[in-house]
Design an enzyme around this catalytic site. Structure first.
Site, PDB file in Angstrom:
ATOM      1  CG  ASN A 173     -22.213  -4.361  -6.532  1.00 10.69           C
ATOM      2  OD1 ASN A 173     -22.499  -5.455  -6.057  1.00 10.69           O
ATOM      3  ND2 ASN A 173     -21.143  -3.685  -6.178  1.00 10.69           N
ATOM      4  CE  LYS A 198      -5.522   1.795   4.940  1.00  4.56           C
ATOM      5  NZ  LYS A 198      -6.472   1.695   3.839  1.00  4.56           N
ATOM      6  NE  ARG A 215     -22.365 -11.691   2.359  1.00  8.62           N
ATOM      7  CZ  ARG A 215     -22.920 -12.521   3.235  1.00  8.62           C
ATOM      8  NH1 ARG A 215     -24.160 -12.358   3.615  1.00  8.62           N
ATOM      9  NH2 ARG A 215     -22.234 -13.534   3.755  1.00  8.62           N
ATOM     10  CD  GLU A 216     -16.985  -2.525   3.483  1.00 10.45           C
ATOM     11  OE1 GLU A 216     -17.279  -1.909   4.518  1.00 10.45           O
ATOM     12  OE2 GLU A 216     -16.625  -1.968   2.437  1.00 10.45           O
ATOM     13  CE  LYS A 230     -18.391  -5.554  -7.332  1.00 10.76           C
ATOM     14  NZ  LYS A 230     -18.793  -6.256  -6.128  1.00 10.76           N
ATOM     15  CG  ASP A 281      -2.202   0.783   0.993  1.00 14.55           C
ATOM     16  OD1 ASP A 281      -3.276   0.163   0.901  1.00 14.55           O
ATOM     17  OD2 ASP A 281      -2.124   2.035   0.890  1.00 14.55           O
ATOM     18  CB  THR A 322     -15.789  -2.274  -8.635  1.00 18.67           C
ATOM     19  OG1 THR A 322     -15.934  -3.295  -7.642  1.00 18.67           O
ATOM     20  CG2 THR A 322     -17.023  -2.224  -9.508  1.00 18.67           C
ATOM     21  CB  CYS A 334     -19.982  -1.626  -3.182  1.00 13.53           C
ATOM     22  SG  CYS A 334     -18.300  -2.132  -2.784  1.00 13.53           S
ATOM     23  N   GLY A 365     -35.056  -1.196   4.974  1.00 17.98           N
ATOM     24  CA  GLY A 365     -34.107  -0.424   5.784  1.00 17.98           C
ATOM     25  C   GLY A 365     -34.164   1.040   5.381  1.00 17.98           C
TER      26      GLY A 365
HETATM   27  P1  NAD Z   1     -10.110   1.022   0.366  1.00 13.13           P
HETATM   28  O1  NAD Z   1     -10.183   2.471   0.178  1.00 13.13           O
HETATM   29  O2  NAD Z   1     -10.507   0.429   1.687  1.00 13.13           O
HETATM   30  O3  NAD Z   1      -8.637   0.498   0.040  1.00 13.13           O
HETATM   31  C1  NAD Z   1      -7.914   0.908  -1.083  1.00 13.13           C
HETATM   32  C2  NAD Z   1      -6.445   0.952  -0.696  1.00 13.13           C
HETATM   33  O4  NAD Z   1      -5.682   1.174  -1.877  1.00 13.13           O
HETATM   34  C3  NAD Z   1      -6.083   2.079   0.269  1.00 13.13           C
HETATM   35  O5  NAD Z   1      -5.443   1.529   1.410  1.00 13.13           O
HETATM   36  C4  NAD Z   1      -5.118   2.974  -0.530  1.00 13.13           C
HETATM   37  O6  NAD Z   1      -4.128   3.559   0.263  1.00 13.13           O
HETATM   38  C5  NAD Z   1      -4.547   1.956  -1.496  1.00 13.13           C
HETATM   39  N1  NAD Z   1      -3.950   2.544  -2.699  1.00 13.13           N
HETATM   40  C6  NAD Z   1      -4.399   3.546  -3.481  1.00 13.13           C
HETATM   41  N2  NAD Z   1      -3.559   3.763  -4.494  1.00 13.13           N
HETATM   42  C7  NAD Z   1      -2.555   2.876  -4.369  1.00 13.13           C
HETATM   43  C8  NAD Z   1      -1.398   2.593  -5.122  1.00 13.13           C
HETATM   44  N3  NAD Z   1      -1.080   3.273  -6.233  1.00 13.13           N
HETATM   45  N4  NAD Z   1      -0.579   1.618  -4.702  1.00 13.13           N
HETATM   46  C9  NAD Z   1      -0.856   0.919  -3.583  1.00 13.13           C
HETATM   47  N5  NAD Z   1      -1.948   1.129  -2.837  1.00 13.13           N
HETATM   48  C10 NAD Z   1      -2.793   2.097  -3.222  1.00 13.13           C
HETATM   49  O7  NAD Z   1     -11.020   0.387  -0.798  1.00 13.13           O
HETATM   50  P2  NAD Z   1     -11.818  -1.010  -0.762  1.00 13.13           P
HETATM   51  O8  NAD Z   1     -13.102  -0.867  -0.056  1.00 13.13           O
HETATM   52  O9  NAD Z   1     -10.886  -2.091  -0.348  1.00 13.13           O
HETATM   53  O10 NAD Z   1     -12.167  -1.162  -2.330  1.00 13.13           O
HETATM   54  C11 NAD Z   1     -11.165  -1.469  -3.271  1.00 13.13           C
HETATM   55  C12 NAD Z   1     -11.840  -1.826  -4.588  1.00 13.13           C
HETATM   56  O11 NAD Z   1     -12.634  -3.005  -4.432  1.00 13.13           O
HETATM   57  C13 NAD Z   1     -12.797  -0.754  -5.118  1.00 13.13           C
HETATM   58  O12 NAD Z   1     -12.740  -0.723  -6.507  1.00 13.13           O
HETATM   59  C14 NAD Z   1     -14.154  -1.249  -4.661  1.00 13.13           C
HETATM   60  O13 NAD Z   1     -15.188  -0.788  -5.482  1.00 13.13           O
HETATM   61  C15 NAD Z   1     -13.983  -2.745  -4.813  1.00 13.13           C
HETATM   62  N6  NAD Z   1     -14.868  -3.542  -3.960  1.00 13.13           N
HETATM   63  C16 NAD Z   1     -15.061  -3.165  -2.668  1.00 13.13           C
HETATM   64  C17 NAD Z   1     -15.874  -3.952  -1.855  1.00 13.13           C
HETATM   65  C18 NAD Z   1     -16.132  -3.557  -0.423  1.00 13.13           C
HETATM   66  O14 NAD Z   1     -17.009  -4.174   0.184  1.00 13.13           O
HETATM   67  N7  NAD Z   1     -15.421  -2.583   0.132  1.00 13.13           N
HETATM   68  C19 NAD Z   1     -16.468  -5.121  -2.350  1.00 13.13           C
HETATM   69  C20 NAD Z   1     -16.217  -5.476  -3.669  1.00 13.13           C
HETATM   70  C21 NAD Z   1     -15.405  -4.682  -4.464  1.00 13.13           C
END
Ligand code: NAD
Length: 434
Positions: free
Chosen positions: A210, A35, A154-155, A206, A30, A122, A262, A255
């Protein structure tokens, strides 16, 4: 297999830890130094049920490590998973590709040997082609394939969903890349369907999934509104509907509106793609508008309960977008709170896990409480906005003693309405016969 996961957030961290648990050697990379330092020091950066145990096990045995260095993390990888954020552009609402682009440019310089780059974020259709183009431009001699590997977790259930997927979708255009993914997911091959499709189909699956789920939630919310005017009960209606295998029983729970990182951004991004491609996606556009109106309507119902009180106090239970997570991004609870704050009200707030994230967003606009009962003390209305199990165990009789006025806006339908009414509460819930 040697795997590097780029982006260590709500998707990247459970994915990295899960893949380590399956026996792979994983580096979670990251750009957020704080972090990575926190994770290196043995502390988790997100709350996810069951993650802590797997995190300790796989960091102690060295199967998962953390880094901010592309140079250290990319060359040895057989598989690089992109799990960086794709937030909405604030004006157009299209998915912002800047993090994907930056990560692709950077990783390109460090590729060694054949590597599969899997886009788990996504992303709009044809992003795989764009990522391929970026890497080729930065490093013309690199040996790689770019595939789409969308995430459906799912979160709140990320660990459970990692080990028990409904399906795994793989958008890969070469046999070599498919074979590598088949090896990675071999432990799941008898558990679920692994569907191999084109990259474009995978990227579309995807968003299409959603948007459909968001529409299903908003549909049952509208049916709940209708039940309130017709004498029907939304749970009986949902049960009857869900028994039809074409409809299915899941996601038929009313709800205060859908939220989270998402559904709001993905429905908006899909609507944008429809406009961009000249395709009428009016069902999705209507879902987005209807979900926005719902939160305004939910806030209005609370304000109606205190319209005769000057400077009323509202106890709010829950700020996370749903129970089981500390994630407040696009939380309907926070959006309702913001609407309430535009009126002359005091808010006393409690959430079991999301207080830190809430403070970052709401600052000192509300009073933060250490327990549900503390928040409820002296309140004119109690609003239940997040479906935490902890709230379901609260005692109505005790709540009555603590409140200034016995009024409840139960937007997660956690209380027994008959019991509440018998105790003298005025209770508003969603779609239930009172
Ligand atoms: P997040 O914001 O929690 O995490 C993203 C991470 O990427 C951050 O820690 C950020 O610092 C890091 N980052 C950004 N640019 C970077 C780079 N160049 N190099 C290294 N690290 C970098 O996001 P998330 O919730 O984990 O979502 C990530 C992707 O997954 C999104 O596209 C989201 O739509 C998709 N997604 C999320 C969920 C969910 O439930 N959160 C479910 C399915 C898909």
């Amino acid at each position: 297999m040697k795997v590097t996961v780029i982006g260590t957030g709500y998707v990247g961290l459970p994915t990295g830890v899960g893949l380590a648990e399956l026996g792979n050697d994983v580096i979670c990379l990251d750009i957020d130094n704080d972090k990575i330092e926190t994770l290196k020091s043995g502390k988790l950066t997100i709350f996810e049920e069951g993650l802590e145990e797997l995190f300790y096990k796989n960091t102690e045995n060295g199967k998962v490590t953390f880094s901010t260095s592309f140079e250290e993390s990319i060359p040895q990888a057989d598989l690089v998973i992109l799990a960086v954020g794709t937030p909405p552009n604030p004006i157009t609402k299209e998915a912002d590709m800047k993090y994907i682009k930056a990560a692709a440019e950077e990783l390109a310089h460090h590729l060694q040997g054949y590597t599969v780059i899997a886009v788990k974020s996504t992303v709009p259709v044809n992003t795989g082609t764009a990522v391929e183009g970026i890497i080729r431009k930065e490093n013309p001699s690199a040996d790689f394939d770019v595939i789409s590997l969308p995430e459906f977790l799912r979160e709140g259930f990320a660990v459970h969903d990692f080990f028990n997927p409904d399906r795994i979708i793989v958008g890969a255009n070469t046999e070599k890349a498919r074979a590598l993914i088949a090896e990675l997911y071999a432990p799941f091959k008898d558990k679920c369907t692994i569907l191999y499709v084109s990259r474009q189909s995978s990227e579309t699956i995807k968003y299409a999934s959603n948007a459909f789920l968001a529409m299903k939630i908003q549909y049952i919310n509208e049916m709940a509104d209708f039940c309130e005017t017709s004498g029907a009960d939304i749970y009986e209606v949902a049960k009857g509907m869900g028994l039809d295998s074409r409809i299915g029983a899941k996601f038929l729970v009313p709800g205060p509106g859908y939220g989270g990182f998402c559904f709001p951004k993905d429905t908006n991004a899909m609507a944008y793609m429809g406009k961009f491609n000249g395709v009428d996606l009016s069902l999705i556009e209507t879902t987005i508008k209807s979900n926005e109106r719902r939160k305004i309507n939910m806030a209005k119902r609370i304000l109606d309960m205190v319209e005769d009180i000057k400077n009323p106090t509202i106890a709010v239970l829950g700020s996370a977008f749903k129970g089981g997570t500390d994630d407040c991004r696009e939380s309907p609870a926070l959006q309702i709170i913001q609407i309430l704050l535009a009126h002359d009200v005091n808010i006393r707030l409690y959430d079991p896990k999301a207080m830190e994230n809430t403070k970052l967003l709401l600052k000192d606009a509300v009073t933060y409480c250490k327990s549900a009962y503390e928040a409820i003390g002296g309140a004119d209305v109690l609003a239940v906005l997040t479906d935490w199990q902890e709230f379901k165990n609260l005692e109505l009789a005790k709540i009555k003693q603590l409140m200034a006025r016995p009024q409840i806006a139960d937007y997660r339908n956690i209380f027994d309405c008959k019991k509440a009414k018998a105790l003298g509460f005025e209770i508003k819930s969603l779609g239930r016969r009172l």
